[in-house]
Write a protein that holds these residues in place. Structure first.
Motif, PDB file in Angstrom:
ATOM      1  N   ILE A  86       1.283  -1.213   0.051  1.00 11.52           N
ATOM      2  CA  ILE A  86       0.238  -0.081   0.267  1.00 11.52           C
ATOM      3  C   ILE A  86       1.079   1.177  -0.681  1.00 11.52           C
ATOM      4  CG2 ILE A  86      -1.806   1.428   1.561  1.00 11.52           C
ATOM      5  CD1 ILE A  86      -2.805  -1.910   2.258  1.00 11.52           C
ATOM      6  N   ALA A  87       1.634   1.359   0.839  1.00 15.71           N
ATOM      7  CA  ALA A  87       2.675   2.826   0.488  1.00 15.71           C
ATOM      8  C   ALA A  87       3.659   2.631  -0.741  1.00 15.71           C
ATOM      9  CB  ALA A  87       4.102   2.068   1.946  1.00 15.71           C
ATOM     10  N   GLY A  88       3.906   1.378  -1.086  1.00 15.78           N
ATOM     11  CA  GLY A  88       4.645   1.430  -2.307  1.00 15.78           C
ATOM     12  C   GLY A  88       3.487   2.326  -3.618  1.00 15.78           C
ATOM     13  N   VAL A  89       2.245   1.426  -3.266  1.00 20.35           N
ATOM     14  CA  VAL A  89       1.320   1.939  -4.370  1.00 20.35           C
ATOM     15  C   VAL A  89       1.351   3.734  -4.354  1.00 20.35           C
ATOM     16  CG1 VAL A  89      -0.817   1.981  -5.317  1.00 20.35           C
ATOM     17  CG2 VAL A  89       0.304   0.027  -5.584  1.00 20.35           C
ATOM     18  N   LEU A  90       0.784   3.967  -2.691  1.00 25.39           N
ATOM     19  CA  LEU A  90       0.511   5.287  -2.612  1.00 25.39           C
ATOM     20  C   LEU A  90       2.012   6.347  -3.407  1.00 25.39           C
ATOM     21  CD1 LEU A  90      -0.986   5.172   0.795  1.00 25.39           C
ATOM     22  CD2 LEU A  90      -2.470   5.864  -1.671  1.00 25.39           C
ATOM     23  N   ARG A  91       3.274   5.911  -3.202  1.00 26.87           N
ATOM     24  CA  ARG A  91       4.174   6.765  -3.142  1.00 26.87           C
ATOM     25  C   ARG A  91       4.202   7.010  -4.739  1.00 26.87           C
ATOM     26  NH1 ARG A  91       7.383   3.827  -0.517  1.00 26.87           N
ATOM     27  NH2 ARG A  91       8.406   2.839  -2.404  1.00 26.87           N
ATOM     28  N   THR A  96      -3.010   7.731  -4.942  1.00 26.30           N
ATOM     29  CA  THR A  96      -4.115   7.066  -4.647  1.00 26.30           C
ATOM     30  C   THR A  96      -4.820   6.303  -5.836  1.00 26.30           C
ATOM     31  OG1 THR A  96      -4.315   8.708  -2.844  1.00 26.30           O
ATOM     32  CG2 THR A  96      -6.657   8.079  -3.195  1.00 26.30           C
ATOM     33  N   ARG A  97      -5.086   7.328  -6.414  1.00 24.92           N
ATOM     34  CA  ARG A  97      -5.894   6.316  -8.263  1.00 24.92           C
ATOM     35  C   ARG A  97      -4.719   4.968  -8.465  1.00 24.92           C
ATOM     36  NH1 ARG A  97      -6.947  10.548 -12.462  1.00 24.92           N
ATOM     37  NH2 ARG A  97      -7.261   8.598 -13.845  1.00 24.92           N
ATOM     38  N   GLY A  98      -3.752   4.715  -7.902  1.00 22.93           N
ATOM     39  CA  GLY A  98      -3.092   3.669  -8.423  1.00 22.93           C
ATOM     40  C   GLY A  98      -3.823   2.600  -7.457  1.00 22.93           C
ATOM     41  N   LEU A  99      -4.117   2.796  -6.153  1.00 21.32           N
ATOM     42  CA  LEU A  99      -5.063   1.959  -5.604  1.00 21.32           C
ATOM     43  C   LEU A  99      -6.446   1.299  -6.166  1.00 21.32           C
ATOM     44  CD1 LEU A  99      -4.963   3.172  -2.087  1.00 21.32           C
ATOM     45  CD2 LEU A  99      -3.767   0.906  -3.091  1.00 21.32           C
ATOM     46  N   GLN A 154      -3.686  -4.325 -12.988  1.00 21.86           N
ATOM     47  CA  GLN A 154      -3.581  -4.549 -11.131  1.00 21.86           C
ATOM     48  C   GLN A 154      -1.752  -4.780 -11.404  1.00 21.86           C
ATOM     49  OE1 GLN A 154      -6.193  -7.890  -9.445  1.00 21.86           O
ATOM     50  NE2 GLN A 154      -7.569  -5.910  -9.252  1.00 21.86           N
ATOM     51  N   ALA A 155      -1.353  -5.144 -11.879  1.00 16.16           N
ATOM     52  CA  ALA A 155       0.326  -5.738 -12.055  1.00 16.16           C
ATOM     53  C   ALA A 155       1.032  -5.320 -12.691  1.00 16.16           C
ATOM     54  CB  ALA A 155       0.956  -6.895 -12.355  1.00 16.16           C
ATOM     55  N   SER A 156       0.534  -4.116 -13.607  1.00 19.11           N
ATOM     56  CA  SER A 156       1.228  -2.869 -14.529  1.00 19.11           C
ATOM     57  C   SER A 156       1.972  -1.928 -13.711  1.00 19.11           C
ATOM     58  CB  SER A 156      -0.229  -2.181 -15.176  1.00 19.11           C
ATOM     59  OG  SER A 156       0.462  -0.786 -15.928  1.00 19.11           O
ATOM     60  N   GLY A 157       3.293  -2.631 -14.199  1.00 18.02           N
ATOM     61  CA  GLY A 157       4.550  -1.559 -13.465  1.00 18.02           C
ATOM     62  C   GLY A 157       5.333  -2.002 -13.016  1.00 18.02           C
ATOM     63  N   PRO A 161       4.647  -5.954 -17.863  1.00 21.65           N
ATOM     64  CA  PRO A 161       4.431  -4.510 -18.919  1.00 21.65           C
ATOM     65  C   PRO A 161       3.258  -3.416 -18.349  1.00 21.65           C
ATOM     66  CG  PRO A 161       3.141  -6.261 -19.817  1.00 21.65           C
ATOM     67  CD  PRO A 161       3.746  -6.861 -18.614  1.00 21.65           C
ATOM     68  N   THR A 162       2.901  -2.021 -18.516  1.00 20.68           N
ATOM     69  CA  THR A 162       2.821  -1.202 -18.327  1.00 20.68           C
ATOM     70  C   THR A 162       2.026  -0.915 -19.434  1.00 20.68           C
ATOM     71  OG1 THR A 162       4.342   0.090 -16.900  1.00 20.68           O
ATOM     72  CG2 THR A 162       2.560   1.418 -17.408  1.00 20.68           C
ATOM     73  N   TYR A 163       0.415  -0.623 -18.684  1.00 23.48           N
ATOM     74  CA  TYR A 163      -0.883  -0.336 -19.191  1.00 23.48           C
ATOM     75  C   TYR A 163      -1.405   1.291 -19.189  1.00 23.48           C
ATOM     76  CZ  TYR A 163      -0.188  -5.268 -20.509  1.00 23.48           C
ATOM     77  OH  TYR A 163       0.086  -6.548 -21.283  1.00 23.48           O
ATOM     78  N   SER A 164      -1.769   1.696 -20.567  1.00 22.56           N
ATOM     79  CA  SER A 164      -2.424   2.395 -20.663  1.00 22.56           C
ATOM     80  C   SER A 164      -3.487   2.794 -19.458  1.00 22.56           C
ATOM     81  CB  SER A 164      -2.569   4.124 -20.916  1.00 22.56           C
ATOM     82  OG  SER A 164      -3.046   3.237 -22.230  1.00 22.56           O
ATOM     83  N   GLY A 165      -4.434   2.060 -20.347  1.00 21.48           N
ATOM     84  CA  GLY A 165      -5.889   1.373 -19.908  1.00 21.48           C
ATOM     85  C   GLY A 165      -6.864   0.466 -20.096  1.00 21.48           C
TER      86      GLY A 165
END
Length: 427
Positions: free
Chosen positions: A280-285, A289-292, A363-366, A371-375
């Motif tokens: 949670i701390a890593g996602v917020l950093r 908040t949108r990452g959650l 959810q696993a993006s990044g 891989p990273t997805y925009s949507g």
């Protein structure tokens, strides 16, 4: 006068039925009915009606809901449509509280002549006039439902956690898809074992249980509440009403716990293991908040039909089972409840699985190695381009192996606990 009075109450009678009724009413055979004779007739009828009322009132709370009325009608061997039953219940429910008191029940049956066609009575309520030829509790409270739903969710997810982790790894695309399902699943299992032995198969289960307890409990309770709000007759809700209530209940529950869904996926995909707080701390950093809530859109798009189909089908199947077993005076067993859960969850999952897979990839993006997805649109497009249509169903087999017993156990545990709580309340 008797015949005219009966017709005004919506009761058509044949000449034979009228003569029989007059014979019961006219005790002294003077061809006129005095007040005392009418009172005596009503007293006798009232005793019979009380016995019928007690038989139909399955939970003994002094009120009959439409589900109890349906079962009582079916035990009597009558075949009536849902429309007829809803219309009859609405006509009988004078105070519009959704339940029939003894007075309301008695008012309907008191002057029904012996030999009258019961099916025609229901048809009459549906059409507000006879069209046949006469000659021819809350069973348990909200807190208890929350407890039952929570325990059911925790037990079912913990029992199937190893399969869930393998499914998540396959959905994330971390292993080559060539070689068939069994080799890929086997490779995932070996990789998990090398991470930390048998304990590694339960990595992420803490987040899963923390997520699914409120999610499952909220879904069950919201379904009951929404069904009462949306259905014209909550005890005899239509298929469309059940679908709408189930879909909205699933969407509400998913939104409430979605940050824990992110945590569960990322912990499951981490090779070395990490705590929920660290994720949670890593996602917020890094993402805020949108990452959650990454992947929430396809999740909601999928959860509405999934929960709608799942809860609707399960509710319909359980009602059918309950009606069948009511004939022999017992409730459906665990095996039957498991069958209902399997049938409903399989139907729902097959329809919505591609959205489930896109959600997991987002959810696993990044994450490292992902891989990273925009949507969701870009994610689905890349899956189709690289893996084809079959890629949208990657991990389906382990998901079947996990979802079927998990959902079935969840439904069965919930129903067993609810039944125990009802019996305990009666004691």
């Amino acid at each position: 006068e008797v015949e005219e009075g009966l017709r005004r109450r919506g009761i058509a009678v044949s000449d034979d039925q009228l003569r029989s009724m007059l014979g019961e009413l006219d005790a002294n055979k003077d061809r006129r009915i005095s007040a005392s004779e009418f009172d005596a007739f009503c007293d006798k009828r009232r005793a019979n009606i009380k016995q019928v009322f007690r038989d139909v009132d399955a939970d003994g709370d002094g009120q009959i809901d439409s589900k109890e009325l349906r079962r009582g009608v079916e035990r009597a061997g009558l075949k009536i449509s849902d429309e007829q039953l809803r219309a009859a219940f609405k006509r009988m429910d004078l105070d519009r509280d959704g339940r029939l008191s003894f007075d309301e029940f008695e008012s309907t049956l008191m002057l029904l002549p012996h030999g009258a066609n019961p099916e025609a009575v229901f048809d009459a309520f549906a059409h507000r006039a006879f069209v046949d030829d006469p000659d021819g509790g809350e069973t348990i409270g909200t807190a208890k439902k929350l407890a039952s739903g929570g325990v059911a969710g925790a037990v079912s997810r913990s029992a199937t956690a190893p399969i869930d982790r393998i499914k998540t790894i396959m959905q994330a695309g971390r292993l080559p898809s060539s070689g068939g399902i069994a080799p890929v699943a086997g490779a995932a299992a070996r990789a998990v074992w090398h991470e930390g032995g048998w304990r590694a198969f339960w990595r992420g289960n803490g987040a899963n249980v923390a997520k699914v307890v409120p999610e499952t409990a909220t879904k069950y309770v919201a379904f009951d509440i929404l069904k009462r709000q949306l259905a014209t007759d909550p005890g005899n809700a239509t298929v469309l009403e059940r679908f709408a209530a189930g879909g909205m209940a699933g969407a509400a529950a998913q939104t409430v716990v979605y940050p824990l869904e992110i945590v569960k996926t990322r912990v499951s995909l981490s090779a070395g293991g990490c705590s929920m707080a660290t994720v949670i701390a890593g996602v917020l950093r890094t993402e805020g908040t949108r990452g959650l809530f990454k992947g929430l859109t396809p999740s909601l798009v999928g959860i509405f039909p999934y929960a709608g189909i799942d809860l609707m089908a399960n509710s319909v199947l359980k009602d059918a089972l309950a009606a069948k077993y009511a004939e022999v005076g017992r409730d459906p067993g665990v095996a039957e409840l498991l069958g209902c859960g399997m049938a409903s969850s399989t139907s729902a999952m097959l329809v919505t699985y591609p959205l489930n897979l896109v959600r997991t990839r987002l959810q696993a993006s990044g994450m490292p190695g992902q891989p990273t997805y925009s949507g969701p649109v870009e994610c689905a497009g890349k899956i189709l381009a690289k893996e084809g249509f079959a890629g949208l169903y990657r991990g389906l087999v382990p998901n079947l192996a996990k979802v079927l017993p998990a959902t079935s156990v969840s439904y069965a545990v919930y129903d067993v606990l609810s039944s125990w709580q009802r019996r305990k309340g009666e004691d």
